[in-house]
Design a protein around this motif. Structure first.
Motif, PDB file in Angstrom:
ATOM      1  N   UNK A 115       0.841  -1.201   0.000  1.00  0.00           N
ATOM      2  CA  UNK A 115       0.000   0.000   0.000  1.00  0.00           C
ATOM      3  C   UNK A 115       0.875   1.250   0.000  1.00  0.00           C
ATOM      4  N   UNK A 116       0.236   2.369  -0.260  1.00  0.00           N
ATOM      5  CA  UNK A 116       0.972   3.630  -0.208  1.00  0.00           C
ATOM      6  C   UNK A 116       1.359   3.977   1.231  1.00  0.00           C
ATOM      7  N   UNK A 117       0.608   3.497   2.226  1.00  0.00           N
ATOM      8  CA  UNK A 117       1.003   3.704   3.624  1.00  0.00           C
ATOM      9  C   UNK A 117       2.311   2.978   3.913  1.00  0.00           C
ATOM     10  N   UNK A 139       4.678   9.065  16.157  1.00  0.00           N
ATOM     11  CA  UNK A 139       3.607  10.048  16.023  1.00  0.00           C
ATOM     12  C   UNK A 139       3.347  10.450  14.571  1.00  0.00           C
ATOM     13  N   UNK A 140       4.096   9.886  13.654  1.00  0.00           N
ATOM     14  CA  UNK A 140       3.897  10.210  12.243  1.00  0.00           C
ATOM     15  C   UNK A 140       2.604   9.578  11.732  1.00  0.00           C
ATOM     16  N   UNK A 144      -1.658   9.903   6.218  1.00  0.00           N
ATOM     17  CA  UNK A 144      -1.651  11.260   5.652  1.00  0.00           C
ATOM     18  C   UNK A 144      -0.536  11.398   4.613  1.00  0.00           C
ATOM     19  N   UNK A 145       0.625  10.831   4.917  1.00  0.00           N
ATOM     20  CA  UNK A 145       1.725  10.844   3.942  1.00  0.00           C
ATOM     21  C   UNK A 145       1.310  10.064   2.697  1.00  0.00           C
ATOM     22  N   UNK A 146       0.605   8.940   2.890  1.00  0.00           N
ATOM     23  CA  UNK A 146       0.142   8.124   1.770  1.00  0.00           C
ATOM     24  C   UNK A 146      -0.834   8.907   0.894  1.00  0.00           C
ATOM     25  N   UNK A 147      -1.702   9.691   1.512  1.00  0.00           N
ATOM     26  CA  UNK A 147      -2.631  10.514   0.723  1.00  0.00           C
ATOM     27  C   UNK A 147      -1.866  11.519  -0.124  1.00  0.00           C
ATOM     28  N   UNK A 148      -0.800  12.086   0.424  1.00  0.00           N
ATOM     29  CA  UNK A 148       0.040  13.000  -0.360  1.00  0.00           C
ATOM     30  C   UNK A 148       0.759  12.244  -1.483  1.00  0.00           C
ATOM     31  N   UNK A 149       1.262  11.055  -1.179  1.00  0.00           N
ATOM     32  CA  UNK A 149       1.937  10.255  -2.201  1.00  0.00           C
ATOM     33  C   UNK A 149       0.984   9.873  -3.333  1.00  0.00           C
ATOM     34  N   UNK A 150      -0.298   9.728  -3.018  1.00  0.00           N
ATOM     35  CA  UNK A 150      -1.289   9.342  -4.022  1.00  0.00           C
ATOM     36  C   UNK A 150      -1.437  10.392  -5.122  1.00  0.00           C
TER      37      UNK A 150
END
Length: 168
Positions: A115-117, A139-140, A144-150
């Motif tokens: 997955x992107x996560x 705490x990361x 949210x990072x995966x949504x940006x990577x998408x």
């Protein structure tokens, strides 16, 4: 072993199975319809072989003009090269000519990952986001990072393996 089928567009003719370009040429040359006329045009269908080869066949839109190069690619290319072409052509829409273009020339970032996560976690671990202290890593928000990577990356499944990819 990859097996294709040549389905004539001529309704008065029967098609044939074949396993190589030479096999196709020999059978197509002698094929006649029920009126004794030669049969010239065929739809090429994938019948049997490896799943990745079936996906390559589909992505490249194999037809009567390029099926010989397809057999060559199936026998000579590695699975990684096949995956690159399937993604570049089938997912991204990059133009690729069998027999002319090389799979390694495709400008694609490719990761075999679920997955992107998971890709986000790998990028953090690899230091792509800079030096992040271990105490803060918990705490990361990898989702949210995966949504940006998408925005730049897509995902697909090829031969039961999941991939994340980005094309330039």
């Amino acid at each position: 072993m990859t097996i294709l089928y040549a389905q004539p567009y001529d309704l008065a003719a029967s098609g044939f199975y074949y396993e190589s370009a030479d096999d196709y040429a020999a059978k197509a040359e002698t094929l006649r319809n029920e009126y004794g006329q030669p049969v010239e045009e065929f739809e090429i269908q994938f019948i049997d072989g490896e799943t990745i080869d079936a996906q390559l066949f589909e992505a490249l839109g194999i037809n009567q003009c390029n099926h010989g190069e397809f057999f060559e690619a199936v026998s000579l290319w590695s699975d990684d090269e096949k995956v690159r072409v399937i993604i570049a052509v089938g997912e991204v829409g990059i133009s690729f000519r069998l027999g002319h273009d090389e799979p390694d020339a495709l400008d694609i970032d490719l990761y075999e990952i679920d997955s992107l996560s998971d890709l986000a976690a790998q990028f953090v671990e690899d230091g792509l986001f800079g030096d992040i202290p271990k105490a803060i890593e918990n705490y990361l928000d990898y989702d949210a990072i995966a949504r940006d990577l998408a925005m730049d990356y897509g995902t697909t499944t090829i031969d039961s393996a999941r991939y994340a990819y980005r094309a330039a």
